[in-house]
Design a protein around this motif. Sequence first.
Motif, PDB file in Angstrom:
ATOM      1  N   ASP A 236      34.356  45.351  53.552  1.00 53.56           N
ATOM      2  CA  ASP A 236      34.012  43.599  53.670  1.00 53.56           C
ATOM      3  C   ASP A 236      32.335  43.751  53.683  1.00 53.56           C
ATOM      4  OD1 ASP A 236      36.904  42.707  55.046  1.00 53.56           O
ATOM      5  OD2 ASP A 236      35.997  44.291  56.186  1.00 53.56           O
ATOM      6  N   GLY A 237      31.708  43.615  53.446  1.00 57.74           N
ATOM      7  CA  GLY A 237      30.383  43.422  52.050  1.00 57.74           C
ATOM      8  C   GLY A 237      29.212  44.299  52.710  1.00 57.74           C
ATOM      9  N   GLU A 238      29.865  45.629  53.219  1.00 57.43           N
ATOM     10  CA  GLU A 238      29.273  46.512  54.103  1.00 57.43           C
ATOM     11  C   GLU A 238      28.302  47.394  52.263  1.00 57.43           C
ATOM     12  OE1 GLU A 238      30.563  50.874  56.072  1.00 57.43           O
ATOM     13  OE2 GLU A 238      31.422  48.932  57.365  1.00 57.43           O
ATOM     14  N   ILE A 239      28.605  46.977  51.537  1.00 53.69           N
ATOM     15  CA  ILE A 239      28.794  48.353  50.184  1.00 53.69           C
ATOM     16  C   ILE A 239      28.842  47.202  48.715  1.00 53.69           C
ATOM     17  CG2 ILE A 239      28.908  49.971  48.261  1.00 53.69           C
ATOM     18  CD1 ILE A 239      30.389  51.226  50.038  1.00 53.69           C
ATOM     19  N   ILE A 240      27.790  46.141  48.381  1.00 52.15           N
ATOM     20  CA  ILE A 240      27.873  46.012  47.184  1.00 52.15           C
ATOM     21  C   ILE A 240      26.912  46.266  46.271  1.00 52.15           C
ATOM     22  CG2 ILE A 240      27.095  43.393  46.320  1.00 52.15           C
ATOM     23  CD1 ILE A 240      27.510  42.566  49.388  1.00 52.15           C
ATOM     24  N   GLU A 241      27.662  45.972  44.582  1.00 53.12           N
ATOM     25  CA  GLU A 241      26.785  46.983  43.205  1.00 53.12           C
ATOM     26  C   GLU A 241      26.883  45.442  42.070  1.00 53.12           C
ATOM     27  OE1 GLU A 241      27.696  50.351  42.167  1.00 53.12           O
ATOM     28  OE2 GLU A 241      27.547  51.647  44.787  1.00 53.12           O
ATOM     29  N   HIS A 242      26.070  45.913  41.989  1.00 50.36           N
ATOM     30  CA  HIS A 242      26.162  44.916  40.619  1.00 50.36           C
ATOM     31  C   HIS A 242      26.736  45.771  39.089  1.00 50.36           C
ATOM     32  CE1 HIS A 242      24.498  41.140  39.128  1.00 50.36           C
ATOM     33  NE2 HIS A 242      24.094  41.468  38.346  1.00 50.36           N
ATOM     34  N   LEU A 243      27.917  45.075  38.939  1.00 51.91           N
ATOM     35  CA  LEU A 243      28.712  45.935  37.525  1.00 51.91           C
ATOM     36  C   LEU A 243      28.720  45.294  36.249  1.00 51.91           C
ATOM     37  CD1 LEU A 243      32.115  48.047  39.522  1.00 51.91           C
ATOM     38  CD2 LEU A 243      30.347  48.693  38.750  1.00 51.91           C
ATOM     39  N   SER A 244      27.971  45.011  35.967  1.00 48.88           N
ATOM     40  CA  SER A 244      27.716  44.363  34.819  1.00 48.88           C
ATOM     41  C   SER A 244      28.818  43.500  33.956  1.00 48.88           C
ATOM     42  CB  SER A 244      26.970  45.286  33.814  1.00 48.88           C
ATOM     43  OG  SER A 244      26.269  44.541  32.340  1.00 48.88           O
ATOM     44  N   GLN A 245      28.962  42.720  33.542  1.00 49.00           N
ATOM     45  CA  GLN A 245      30.673  42.388  33.007  1.00 49.00           C
ATOM     46  C   GLN A 245      31.917  42.224  34.091  1.00 49.00           C
ATOM     47  OE1 GLN A 245      30.901  42.083  29.432  1.00 49.00           O
ATOM     48  NE2 GLN A 245      28.644  42.114  29.245  1.00 49.00           N
ATOM     49  N   LYS A 246      31.804  42.896  34.768  1.00 53.23           N
ATOM     50  CA  LYS A 246      32.718  42.000  36.074  1.00 53.23           C
ATOM     51  C   LYS A 246      32.805  40.766  35.829  1.00 53.23           C
ATOM     52  CE  LYS A 246      33.231  41.995  39.646  1.00 53.23           C
ATOM     53  NZ  LYS A 246      33.419  41.766  41.162  1.00 53.23           N
ATOM     54  N   GLY A 247      31.796  39.976  36.384  1.00 51.34           N
ATOM     55  CA  GLY A 247      32.354  38.104  36.483  1.00 51.34           C
ATOM     56  C   GLY A 247      32.970  37.898  35.091  1.00 51.34           C
ATOM     57  N   ALA A 248      32.749  37.968  33.994  1.00 49.79           N
ATOM     58  CA  ALA A 248      33.483  37.536  32.708  1.00 49.79           C
ATOM     59  C   ALA A 248      35.029  38.289  32.945  1.00 49.79           C
ATOM     60  CB  ALA A 248      32.620  37.762  31.623  1.00 49.79           C
ATOM     61  N   ILE A 249      34.963  39.954  32.897  1.00 48.42           N
ATOM     62  CA  ILE A 249      36.343  40.463  33.568  1.00 48.42           C
ATOM     63  C   ILE A 249      36.795  39.529  34.252  1.00 48.42           C
ATOM     64  CG2 ILE A 249      37.432  42.292  33.474  1.00 48.42           C
ATOM     65  CD1 ILE A 249      35.209  43.655  32.512  1.00 48.42           C
ATOM     66  N   ASN A 250      36.846  39.610  35.053  1.00 47.67           N
ATOM     67  CA  ASN A 250      37.292  38.519  36.749  1.00 47.67           C
ATOM     68  C   ASN A 250      37.876  37.362  36.135  1.00 47.67           C
ATOM     69  OD1 ASN A 250      37.818  41.055  37.783  1.00 47.67           O
ATOM     70  ND2 ASN A 250      36.602  40.795  39.701  1.00 47.67           N
TER      71      ASN A 250
END
Length: 238
Positions: free
Chosen positions: A36-50
């Motif tokens: 529920d937003g407790e952990i947020i990380e940036h994973l490069s390319q994830k936006g494009a993949i999803n």
Amino acid sequence: MNASELLYQGKAKSAYLTDDPDLLVLKFRDDTSAFDGEIIEHLSQKGAINNQFNAFIMTLLTKAGIQTHFLERLSSTDSLVKRLDMIPVECVVRNKAAGSLVRRLGIEEGYDFKPPLFELFLKNDTLHDPMISEHHVAAFGWASREEMSQMRDLSLQSNTVLRRIFDEVNLELVDFKLEFGRFNGEIVLGDEFSPDGCRLWDKTTGKKMDKDRFREKLGGVLEAYCEVAERLGIVFDR
Ligand code: TMP
């Protein structure tokens, strides 16, 4: 279609208004959240993949007769969608026991549900998405009884379609979450379907191929998402 003002920023996607009041541009970001937003990380390319994964699945569901908000993919990370009046309820279908259900009821992970189990959660990070029933949905007025019954039917129909698609590429669709909204008085599937919101296990090895790799710090998150996409024949535009 020009995306203009930011309407809403979620944990992993942003929605922008367009010239047409009925349409939004959804931007899939690289942010990846858990608990529920407790952990947020940036994973490069994830936006494009999803975004591309979601376009593929929404197109399949549309062909199977399930109305979705998806209209077209605009770029690697953006899609054009209908603007829905969202219902704040998360519809979860489970084919096998995993995740919160295992913690809540002490059932063994992997227990087979026949028929699949349907559950509801209130979409509220502050309250940690508490489990609710169809009676709560009616009592609080989040959706009518008729709308709730359509959301249940559409969730179970989506399960039938998607389970078969994943089975063909040796993946078990363990569970997933859908969100619905209203468009011109009709119930339409919104939000997204991607490995962020479902569980997929390799049928031979049992390997987790979804966001549990991130939640459980198993590593290889994007590699797993890409492998699922490749098995489905999705060709990425990066
Ligand atoms: P759970 O085991 O945490 O209840 O989740 C069941 C499935 O629904 C799992 O595939 C993850 C997905 N899900 C989300 O993506 N977001 C949510 O907020 C919830 C409650 C579930």
